[in-house]
Scaffold this motif. Structure first.
Motif, PDB file in Angstrom:
ATOM      1  N   ALA B  55       0.810  11.873  -9.935  1.00 11.62           N
ATOM      2  CA  ALA B  55       0.419  12.028  -8.533  1.00 11.62           C
ATOM      3  C   ALA B  55      -1.093  12.157  -8.477  1.00 11.62           C
ATOM      4  CB  ALA B  55       1.076  13.262  -7.925  1.00 11.62           C
ATOM      5  N   PHE B  56      -1.678  11.528  -7.477  1.00  9.68           N
ATOM      6  CA  PHE B  56      -3.118  11.701  -7.283  1.00  9.68           C
ATOM      7  C   PHE B  56      -3.454  11.503  -5.816  1.00  9.68           C
ATOM      8  CE2 PHE B  56      -4.727   7.265  -6.854  1.00  9.68           C
ATOM      9  CZ  PHE B  56      -3.583   6.559  -7.207  1.00  9.68           C
ATOM     10  N   ARG B  57      -4.658  11.924  -5.496  1.00 12.14           N
ATOM     11  CA  ARG B  57      -5.132  11.811  -4.113  1.00 12.14           C
ATOM     12  C   ARG B  57      -6.442  11.044  -4.166  1.00 12.14           C
ATOM     13  NH1 ARG B  57      -6.139  16.904   0.003  1.00 12.14           N
ATOM     14  NH2 ARG B  57      -6.033  15.652   1.902  1.00 12.14           N
ATOM     15  N   ASP B  58      -6.491   9.917  -3.479  1.00 16.61           N
ATOM     16  CA  ASP B  58      -7.701   9.103  -3.589  1.00 16.61           C
ATOM     17  C   ASP B  58      -8.825   9.683  -2.734  1.00 16.61           C
ATOM     18  OD1 ASP B  58      -7.314   8.275  -0.970  1.00 16.61           O
ATOM     19  OD2 ASP B  58      -6.638   6.255  -1.495  1.00 16.61           O
ATOM     20  N   ASN B  59      -9.971   9.036  -2.788  1.00 16.01           N
ATOM     21  CA  ASN B  59     -11.134   9.581  -2.089  1.00 16.01           C
ATOM     22  C   ASN B  59     -10.963   9.623  -0.584  1.00 16.01           C
ATOM     23  OD1 ASN B  59     -12.276   8.805  -4.813  1.00 16.01           O
ATOM     24  ND2 ASN B  59     -13.997   9.848  -3.857  1.00 16.01           N
ATOM     25  N   TYR B  63      -2.316  10.309  -0.496  1.00 17.94           N
ATOM     26  CA  TYR B  63      -1.558  10.747  -1.658  1.00 17.94           C
ATOM     27  C   TYR B  63      -0.844   9.559  -2.300  1.00 17.94           C
ATOM     28  CZ  TYR B  63      -2.093  15.494   0.197  1.00 17.94           C
ATOM     29  OH  TYR B  63      -2.598  16.686   0.653  1.00 17.94           O
ATOM     30  N   GLY B  64      -0.785   9.572  -3.628  1.00 19.28           N
ATOM     31  CA  GLY B  64      -0.047   8.544  -4.360  1.00 19.28           C
ATOM     32  C   GLY B  64       0.860   9.173  -5.384  1.00 19.28           C
ATOM     33  N   GLU B  83     -11.053   7.322  -9.201  1.00 17.51           N
ATOM     34  CA  GLU B  83     -12.284   6.735  -8.671  1.00 17.51           C
ATOM     35  C   GLU B  83     -12.090   6.314  -7.220  1.00 17.51           C
ATOM     36  OE1 GLU B  83     -13.105   3.414 -11.146  1.00 17.51           O
ATOM     37  OE2 GLU B  83     -13.510   4.638 -12.927  1.00 17.51           O
ATOM     38  N   VAL B  84     -13.147   5.857  -6.599  1.00 15.47           N
ATOM     39  CA  VAL B  84     -13.027   5.307  -5.254  1.00 15.47           C
ATOM     40  C   VAL B  84     -12.038   4.139  -5.306  1.00 15.47           C
ATOM     41  CG1 VAL B  84     -14.224   4.101  -3.394  1.00 15.47           C
ATOM     42  CG2 VAL B  84     -15.353   5.991  -4.596  1.00 15.47           C
ATOM     43  N   GLY B  85     -10.996   4.217  -4.520  1.00 13.72           N
ATOM     44  CA  GLY B  85     -10.043   3.112  -4.438  1.00 13.72           C
ATOM     45  C   GLY B  85      -8.898   3.172  -5.409  1.00 13.72           C
ATOM     46  N   GLY B  86      -8.880   4.157  -6.293  1.00 15.35           N
ATOM     47  CA  GLY B  86      -7.712   4.218  -7.165  1.00 15.35           C
ATOM     48  C   GLY B  86      -7.923   4.978  -8.457  1.00 15.35           C
ATOM     49  N   TYR B  96      -5.326   1.387 -10.370  1.00  9.60           N
ATOM     50  CA  TYR B  96      -4.175   1.330  -9.459  1.00  9.60           C
ATOM     51  C   TYR B  96      -4.481   2.115  -8.186  1.00  9.60           C
ATOM     52  CZ  TYR B  96      -1.932  -0.017 -13.819  1.00  9.60           C
ATOM     53  OH  TYR B  96      -1.624  -0.657 -14.994  1.00  9.60           O
ATOM     54  N   ASP B  97      -4.013   1.578  -7.062  1.00  9.68           N
ATOM     55  CA  ASP B  97      -4.172   2.330  -5.820  1.00  9.68           C
ATOM     56  C   ASP B  97      -2.970   3.269  -5.622  1.00  9.68           C
ATOM     57  OD1 ASP B  97      -2.038   0.907  -4.681  1.00  9.68           O
ATOM     58  OD2 ASP B  97      -3.295  -0.383  -3.458  1.00  9.68           O
TER      59      ASP B  97
END
Lengths: 176, 428
Positions: B55-59, B63-64, B83-86, B96-97
């Motif tokens: 799980a991650f949260r982009d800039n 949420y992904g 990073e920015v965008g993924g 990956y986004d």
């Protein structure tokens, strides 16, 4: 040593997550879309290698041959315009530019430097279209130096091998 | 006693299993929101329903929740750079986004479209309340987001923690609807715990160790009601709602916050216990919040930096025979949460229900199992949407109440069992 420090393998640690037991919980999803691959034999020897491949099961890969003896002359150094060449497919002659329309991987096979001009045209066309290129030179030692030199500027990955089965091995591995 | 194949049906929740497919009809809690508090912050490993994800949260704050392992060569994206965008794999830089779509393969030419053909499995991840929820099922049948009251009250009225429990989800859930153990196992907590002690209901609990049970169907699952003798002519009722598949609430005590759980399978031998406390009509006090953070009530202390309870099976749950002998705790284990977890884990990774000797006091458990089996089979055989998917089923409450002996708890508590904004909980 306390009881707590005897088992540092917590659920969120690499020591736990990288175990064989945890590997079975990886999501089991196959890649959905195969690469769209073109394999181009650049000379007669390479054509023989490619003929051995066509009966295998591939994911829509198209096999093509460049025949320097019959192809029209190509001026690769001309004024910046992109040259095109005629290749032979199972269905007959085709234009390289048509073959590359939906390609994302082109593998050039060479055993000699007869196809140097074609390698240049294919390499430039692939750069323009953002298509990955690979070259496989089949042969031994200095006998293939000229073919290697001809492919080197135009193949992002170049393999020199005396095992012709490497071609099929690479194709299988990249999902061709 | 259950047949082995029914026990397996109930306890196995991996992809393709009947119970796994049932769980995949619902939004389920997978993380506390503060685990992904910061946009662009570090990714977090997630494993639920026997699937490993990252799980991650982009800039942008999105949420992904995607397959943990890079499509290239299977390295864990836990090492990745957000990073920015993924999220970029630390091994070869594939990026990956939040949907799992690959957006960059650095080894390919600049304008290559190859990455468009690479997509990792991805699931929606949404924040509701202080919790991040995922739906691992078919997008075509994705339900509305959850509406349990603990999620919808203002943020200063609610608190959620989670802990790793080292046993199958079902034996943990069954503890949540098994009201008969409270007078025994938690007798010390009723007297001493700052989030339990002092209520009149505790006296009824401790004075009547042989309660009677009533189990009634609800739209979303069950009401498990337990009655004990109160003053002459009255019963003390504690009503525990269960909503499929794994939501339970504990009947309240006095003015203490109301608590409950969501029991989430990690795999077939581990589960997450999401534990909440909330109040419908007032903020939690600093004292209450401090007690929760310190592990009182239904919460627990942790091995630092982890969600593993400080008291765990490797240290015999810090069992204290002297405290047991003195009667401070009935089992010698401190804390209500760990009293439950210690005994549920002691049953084994997956309890063998072919060897049980259930009694009538276990009617709630028996009925819950039957409803789970029925729901899983109806879904598998007929595609029937199970109870608990409809968010109307979420708007329920637990109740504790004293009623004249002749009154039906269900009739008397019909309104009290409904979560009504601005209306105080019904509690003794």
């Amino acid at each position: 040593m306390t009881a707590m420090t005897t088992r540092p393998t917590l659920l969120n640690s690499c020591a736990f997550a990288a175990t064989a037991a945890e590997a079975r919980f990886r999501i089991n999803a196959k890649p959905q879309t195969p690469r769209s691959t073109r394999v181009v034999a650049l000379d007669a020897g390479a054509a023989a290698v490619v003929r051995e491949l066509v009966d295998h099961t591939w994911m829509g890969t198209r096999f093509l041959t460049f025949d320097a003896s019959t192809a029209p002359p190509v001026d690769v150094a001309a004024d910046g315009r992109l040259a095109d060449i005629v290749l032979l497919s199972a269905e007959g002659p085709v234009q390289l530019s048509d073959e590359l329309i939906d390609a994302d991987f082109t593998m050039m096979i060479a055993t000699a430097n007869d196809g140097a001009v074609a390698a240049t045209v294919i390499g430039r066309a692939c750069v323009l279209r953002g298509i990955m290129t690979a070259g496989v030179v089949v042969g031994e030692g200095h006998q293939v130096d000229a073919a290697v030199n001809a492919l080197r500027p135009h193949a992002r990955v170049l393999l020199v091998t005396n095992d012709r089965n490497d071609v099929a091995g690479i194709m299988s591995a990249v999902g061709a | 006693m259950l047949r082995q194949e029914i026990n397996e049906l109930l306890t196995q929740t991996g992809p393709g299993t009947p119970m796994g497919e049932l769980f995949r009809q619902y939004w389920i809690p997978v993380l506390l929101a503060d685990e992904l508090d910061e946009p662009g912050g570090p990714p977090v490993r997630v494993k639920v329903l026997s699937e490993r994800m990252i799980a991650f949260r982009d800039n942008d704050g999105q949420y992904g929740l995607i397959d943990e392992f890079c499509a290239h060569r299977g390295a864990s994206l836990w090492f990745g750079n957000n990073e920015v965008g993924g999220l970029r794999c630390a091994y070869h830089g594939w990026k990956y986004d939040v949907t799992g779509q690959c957006v960059e393969v650095p080894s390919e030419p600049d304008n290559s479209t190859f990455c468009s053909k690479v997509k990792l499995t991805g699931y929606p991840l949404i924040k509701v309340g202080d919790v991040l929820w995922a739906h691992l099922g078919d997008p075509a049948t994705r339900p509305d987001p959850p509406e349990f009251e603990w999620l919808t009250v203002p943020s200063d009225q609610t608190y959620t923690s989670k802990r790793w429990q080292e046993c199958n989800w079902l034996q943990a859930l069954e503890g949540g609807i098994d009201s008969s153990h409270v007078s025994w196992l938690h007798s010390g907590g009723l007297r001493n715990d700052p989030l339990f002690k002092g209520s009149k209901g505790n006296e009824y609990n401790l004075n009547d160790m042989r309660p009677f049970f009533e189990v009634v169907d609800s739209d979303g699952g069950l009401y498990v009601a337990v009655r004990r003798n109160a003053e002459e002519g009255n019963y003390y009722w504690r009503i525990t709602p269960w909503v499929l598949p794994a939501f339970t609430m504990v009947p309240p005590r006095g003015d203490h916050p109301v608590h409950g759980h969501f029991w989430v399978p990690i795999d077939d031998e581990n589960c997450w216990v999401f534990t909440f406390d909330y109040l419908p009509t007032r903020p939690l006090t600093e004292g209450e919040l401090t007690a929760m953070r310190e592990g009182h009530g239904v919460h627990n202390e942790y091995v630092p930096g982890t969600f593993r309870p400080l008291q765990n099976k490797d240290n015999d749950y810090m069992m204290n025979r002297d405290a047991q002998r003195r009667g401070d705790t009935f089992s010698g284990v401190k804390g209500i949460a760990m009293q439950d977890a210690s005994l549920q884990e002691s049953m084994g990774p997956i309890v063998d229900r072919t060897k049980e000797r259930l009694v009538s006091a276990d009617s709630g458990i028996i009925k819950a199992r039957r409803k789970l089996v029925q729901a899983a089979q109806d879904l598998r055989d007929h595609g029937t949407t199970p109870p608990g998917v409809d968010t109307k089923h979420h708007r329920i409450r637990s109740v504790s109440i004293v009623l004249p002996k002749e009154e039906s708890f269900l009739e008397s508590c019909r309104d009290a069992l409904v979560a009504t904004p601005g209306v105080r909980q019904t509690t003794v």
